[in-house]
Design a protein around this motif. Structure first.
Motif, PDB file in Angstrom:
ATOM      1  N   GLY A   1      18.040   7.054  -4.381  1.00 20.44           N
ATOM      2  CA  GLY A   1      16.861   7.642  -4.196  1.00 20.44           C
ATOM      3  C   GLY A   1      15.850   6.791  -3.817  1.00 20.44           C
ATOM      4  O   GLY A   1      14.930   7.003  -2.832  1.00 20.44           O
ATOM      5  N   HIS A   2      15.522   5.906  -4.681  1.00 16.39           N
ATOM      6  CA  HIS A   2      14.400   4.885  -4.364  1.00 16.39           C
ATOM      7  C   HIS A   2      14.462   4.180  -2.789  1.00 16.39           C
ATOM      8  O   HIS A   2      13.441   4.273  -2.251  1.00 16.39           O
ATOM      9  CB  HIS A   2      14.305   3.887  -5.356  1.00 16.39           C
ATOM     10  CG  HIS A   2      13.527   4.470  -6.770  1.00 16.39           C
ATOM     11  ND1 HIS A   2      12.503   5.171  -6.676  1.00 16.39           N
ATOM     12  CD2 HIS A   2      14.133   4.255  -7.948  1.00 16.39           C
ATOM     13  CE1 HIS A   2      12.287   5.310  -7.814  1.00 16.39           C
ATOM     14  NE2 HIS A   2      13.103   4.840  -8.693  1.00 16.39           N
ATOM     15  N   LEU A   3      15.761   4.016  -2.567  1.00 12.38           N
ATOM     16  CA  LEU A   3      16.162   3.354  -1.364  1.00 12.38           C
ATOM     17  C   LEU A   3      15.787   4.139  -0.134  1.00 12.38           C
ATOM     18  O   LEU A   3      15.234   3.965   0.819  1.00 12.38           O
ATOM     19  CB  LEU A   3      17.679   2.773  -1.576  1.00 12.38           C
ATOM     20  CG  LEU A   3      17.829   1.866  -0.132  1.00 12.38           C
ATOM     21  CD1 LEU A   3      16.919   0.767   0.225  1.00 12.38           C
ATOM     22  CD2 LEU A   3      19.249   1.456  -0.141  1.00 12.38           C
ATOM     23  N   ALA A   4      16.178   5.526  -0.450  1.00 12.84           N
ATOM     24  CA  ALA A   4      16.205   6.549   0.691  1.00 12.84           C
ATOM     25  C   ALA A   4      14.640   6.746   0.984  1.00 12.84           C
ATOM     26  O   ALA A   4      14.046   6.817   2.037  1.00 12.84           O
ATOM     27  CB  ALA A   4      16.864   7.742   0.344  1.00 12.84           C
ATOM     28  N   GLY A   5      13.625   7.017  -0.178  1.00 15.19           N
ATOM     29  CA  GLY A   5      12.219   6.883  -0.198  1.00 15.19           C
ATOM     30  C   GLY A   5      11.615   5.488   0.605  1.00 15.19           C
ATOM     31  O   GLY A   5      10.783   5.652   1.327  1.00 15.19           O
TER      32      GLY A   5
ATOM     33  N   GLU B   1       9.702   1.605  -6.372  1.00 18.64           N
ATOM     34  CA  GLU B   1      10.197   1.153  -5.149  1.00 18.64           C
ATOM     35  C   GLU B   1      10.014  -0.223  -4.530  1.00 18.64           C
ATOM     36  O   GLU B   1      10.998  -0.927  -4.107  1.00 18.64           O
ATOM     37  CB  GLU B   1       9.329   1.973  -4.160  1.00 18.64           C
ATOM     38  CG  GLU B   1       9.906   3.606  -4.317  1.00 18.64           C
ATOM     39  CD  GLU B   1       8.957   4.543  -3.431  1.00 18.64           C
ATOM     40  OE1 GLU B   1       9.297   5.471  -2.963  1.00 18.64           O
ATOM     41  OE2 GLU B   1       7.690   4.163  -3.066  1.00 18.64           O
ATOM     42  N   ARG B   2       9.072  -0.954  -5.078  1.00 20.87           N
ATOM     43  CA  ARG B   2       8.904  -2.282  -4.589  1.00 20.87           C
ATOM     44  C   ARG B   2      10.051  -3.231  -5.597  1.00 20.87           C
ATOM     45  O   ARG B   2      10.516  -4.221  -5.025  1.00 20.87           O
ATOM     46  CB  ARG B   2       7.531  -2.957  -5.168  1.00 20.87           C
ATOM     47  CG  ARG B   2       6.394  -2.477  -4.345  1.00 20.87           C
ATOM     48  CD  ARG B   2       5.159  -3.258  -4.370  1.00 20.87           C
ATOM     49  NE  ARG B   2       4.756  -3.480  -5.674  1.00 20.87           N
ATOM     50  CZ  ARG B   2       3.855  -2.420  -6.300  1.00 20.87           C
ATOM     51  NH1 ARG B   2       3.151  -1.375  -5.539  1.00 20.87           N
ATOM     52  NH2 ARG B   2       3.540  -2.775  -7.551  1.00 20.87           N
TER      53      ARG B   2
ATOM     54  N   THR C   1       0.885  -1.202   0.279  1.00 17.89           N
ATOM     55  CA  THR C   1      -0.041  -0.052   0.135  1.00 17.89           C
ATOM     56  C   THR C   1       0.782   1.273   0.206  1.00 17.89           C
ATOM     57  O   THR C   1       0.251   2.459  -0.480  1.00 17.89           O
ATOM     58  CB  THR C   1      -0.831   0.154   1.210  1.00 17.89           C
ATOM     59  OG1 THR C   1      -0.143  -0.143   2.487  1.00 17.89           O
ATOM     60  CG2 THR C   1      -1.825  -1.249   1.192  1.00 17.89           C
ATOM     61  N   VAL C   2       1.946   1.368   0.439  1.00 14.53           N
ATOM     62  CA  VAL C   2       2.940   2.379   0.556  1.00 14.53           C
ATOM     63  C   VAL C   2       3.651   2.614  -0.640  1.00 14.53           C
ATOM     64  O   VAL C   2       4.083   3.903  -1.079  1.00 14.53           O
ATOM     65  CB  VAL C   2       3.780   2.269   2.099  1.00 14.53           C
ATOM     66  CG1 VAL C   2       4.681   3.647   2.042  1.00 14.53           C
ATOM     67  CG2 VAL C   2       2.737   2.268   3.290  1.00 14.53           C
TER      68      VAL C   2
ATOM     69  N   LEU D   1      13.219   3.651   2.711  1.00 18.22           N
ATOM     70  CA  LEU D   1      13.538   3.606   4.197  1.00 18.22           C
ATOM     71  C   LEU D   1      12.609   4.697   4.944  1.00 18.22           C
ATOM     72  O   LEU D   1      12.018   4.461   6.141  1.00 18.22           O
ATOM     73  CB  LEU D   1      14.923   4.245   4.499  1.00 18.22           C
ATOM     74  CG  LEU D   1      15.924   3.162   3.892  1.00 18.22           C
ATOM     75  CD1 LEU D   1      17.429   3.512   4.186  1.00 18.22           C
ATOM     76  CD2 LEU D   1      15.845   1.663   4.525  1.00 18.22           C
ATOM     77  N   ALA D   2      12.211   5.796   4.469  1.00 22.86           N
ATOM     78  CA  ALA D   2      11.531   6.829   4.984  1.00 22.86           C
ATOM     79  C   ALA D   2       9.932   6.373   4.897  1.00 22.86           C
ATOM     80  O   ALA D   2       9.470   6.631   6.071  1.00 22.86           O
ATOM     81  CB  ALA D   2      11.755   8.027   4.185  1.00 22.86           C
ATOM     82  N   LYS D   3       9.382   5.714   4.131  1.00 23.48           N
ATOM     83  CA  LYS D   3       8.101   5.635   3.944  1.00 23.48           C
ATOM     84  C   LYS D   3       7.915   4.133   5.022  1.00 23.48           C
ATOM     85  O   LYS D   3       6.713   4.190   5.621  1.00 23.48           O
ATOM     86  CB  LYS D   3       7.755   4.997   2.547  1.00 23.48           C
ATOM     87  CG  LYS D   3       7.572   6.215   1.729  1.00 23.48           C
ATOM     88  CD  LYS D   3       7.020   5.895   0.199  1.00 23.48           C
ATOM     89  CE  LYS D   3       7.196   7.029  -0.574  1.00 23.48           C
ATOM     90  NZ  LYS D   3       6.451   6.485  -2.044  1.00 23.48           N
ATOM     91  N   LEU D   4       8.690   3.287   4.948  1.00 27.51           N
ATOM     92  CA  LEU D   4       8.625   2.104   5.929  1.00 27.51           C
ATOM     93  C   LEU D   4       8.978   2.318   7.455  1.00 27.51           C
ATOM     94  O   LEU D   4       8.957   1.192   8.039  1.00 27.51           O
ATOM     95  CB  LEU D   4       8.974   0.715   5.284  1.00 27.51           C
ATOM     96  CG  LEU D   4       8.492   0.407   3.900  1.00 27.51           C
ATOM     97  CD1 LEU D   4       9.275  -0.668   3.348  1.00 27.51           C
ATOM     98  CD2 LEU D   4       7.025   0.204   4.047  1.00 27.51           C
ATOM     99  N   GLY D   5       9.676   3.418   7.470  1.00 28.15           N
ATOM    100  CA  GLY D   5      10.187   3.692   9.005  1.00 28.15           C
ATOM    101  C   GLY D   5      11.347   2.510   9.300  1.00 28.15           C
ATOM    102  O   GLY D   5      11.334   2.118  10.386  1.00 28.15           O
TER     103      GLY D   5
END
Length: 371
Positions: free
Chosen positions: A41-45, A12-13, A6-7, A47-51
């Motif tokens: 950049g995708h990896l940083a996103g 990113e997946r 969902t996130v 990490l941020a989205k999934l905490g």
């Protein structure tokens, strides 16, 4: 924690799937045909989205959410139909682009290349004459634990307790390490996994590996038979072959309670072999050979009183009484300086026997215990 489906977006997946498979940023960029900085950049996103804290946490999350399946490779369908590397496709059971039909697991028409695992020294793994890079020490310790299992299935809990002790990490670290090891150990570049997985745990696939500790055990069984038969020359020959397997301290540098316990056990095994060999060398009148080997062992084990006793008695049998007394003095000094203890009763008793000129027959050497 937010769910992956969902996130995260499709790209990113795909990136998380590739990270979970242990790929580096440059490998992910090549697989997904995107710039390497876009991967970062995708990896940083992600990490941020999934905490998530870092890349290691992302790898664990990829296993937790089912994006990557332990022991079975990546689920490309759940990764948004992400392109995969040849290794990932082979693990998933599908063909690599341009690679022909999907490979079949298990032995092919020819003999399966053997992975040679050496534990009687620093861990060394060789395949087809070349040394393999197995990553950092705890990952190597996982392979060592499986090799010591001699084909037995080792549970995830056993691996966690044996390698991390009282401070185990997240349980999913084990399948991550196993996945990486399987990639490193993939026999002959083919798909057959050296490490198998079932609901009970992991094991080395029969017929794909050769472990020096297993060779040692077989040789020691032969030594015991020759010893019972009184075949002195054969005992010495077999003991020499067994000692040649050692390349230094067993499992040198590997962390964890299991490696430490095995280091002690295998070191004692080595001492027992030297002891048995020396007994028969002295009975054969080969004093110089026995003394030279015991001197080398004493140099490697300066605080081992059993070794000191063996050397003192061998020197005395060889007519070198003064040197035998010097070994006692040196060992006593090392024990006092390094450990703050006095020599044991056995060591003191041997010293007094030599000092008084008591006769020490070859059979008076300490008797080696069971293998």
């Amino acid at each position: 924690m937010p769910t992956t489906a969902t996130v995260l977006g499709q790209h990113e997946r795909r990136v998380l799937h590739a990270v979970g498979c242990g790929l580096r940023d440059d490998e992910i960029a090549a697989d997904l045909a995107i710039p390497e900085d876009a991967v970062a950049g995708h990896l940083a996103g992600i990490l941020a989205k999934l905490g998530l804290r870092d890349r290691a946490a992302a790898i664990v999350h990829a296993f937790d959410c089912g994006l990557v399946v332990p022991g079975s490779g990546p689920r490309t369908g759940e990764a948004g139909r992400a392109p995969a590397t040849a290794a990932a496709r082979a693990t998933a059971g599908g063909p690599a682009r341009g690679a022909g039909p999907a490979p079949v697991y298990g032995p092919g028409p020819g003999p399966v290349p053997t992975v040679r695992i050496s534990l009687l020294g620093p861990l060394q793994v060789r395949q087809d004459g070349r040394s393999l890079n197995l990553g950092h020490l705890r990952q190597q310790a996982v392979l060592a634990a499986l090799a010591l299992g001699a084909g037995r299935t080792v549970s995830r809990r056993e691996l966690l307790d044996g390698i991390w002790g009282t401070e185990p990490p997240h349980a999913n670290v084990v399948p991550v390490y196993v996945y990486r090891l399987r990639k490193a150990l993939r026999t002959g570049g083919g798909p057959a996994p050296v490490i198998e997985h079932d609901r009970c745990g992991y094991r080395l696939a029969p017929g794909t590996f050769d472990v020096d500790v297993a060779h040692l055990e077989r040789l020691l069984a032969d030594v015991a038979r020759a010893d019972r038969a009184g075949e002195a020359t054969e005992v010495v020959r077999l003991c020499t072959r067994a000692l040649d397997l050692f390349r230094g301290e067993p499992l040198a540098g590997l962390p964890g309670p299991l490696a430490e316990a095995e280091r002690l056990r295998l070191t004692e095994r080595r001492i027992a072999v030297v002891q048995r060999k020396s007994q028969w060398q002295l009975r054969l009148g080969r004093h110089f050979e026995a003394i030279a080997e015991l001197f080398a062992l004493a140099a490697a084990q300066p605080l081992n009183e059993t070794v000191a006793v063996m050397l003192m008695r061998a020197l005395c049998r060889g007519g070198r009484r003064t040197e035998a007394l010097a070994v006692f003095a040196h060992t006593r000094r090392r024990l006092a300086e390094d450990l703050g203890v006095r020599p044991s009763r056995t060591l003191r008793g041997t010293y007094e026997e030599i000092l008084c000129g008591d006769h020490l027959p070859a059979a008076g050497l300490p008797v080696a215990g069971r293998w």
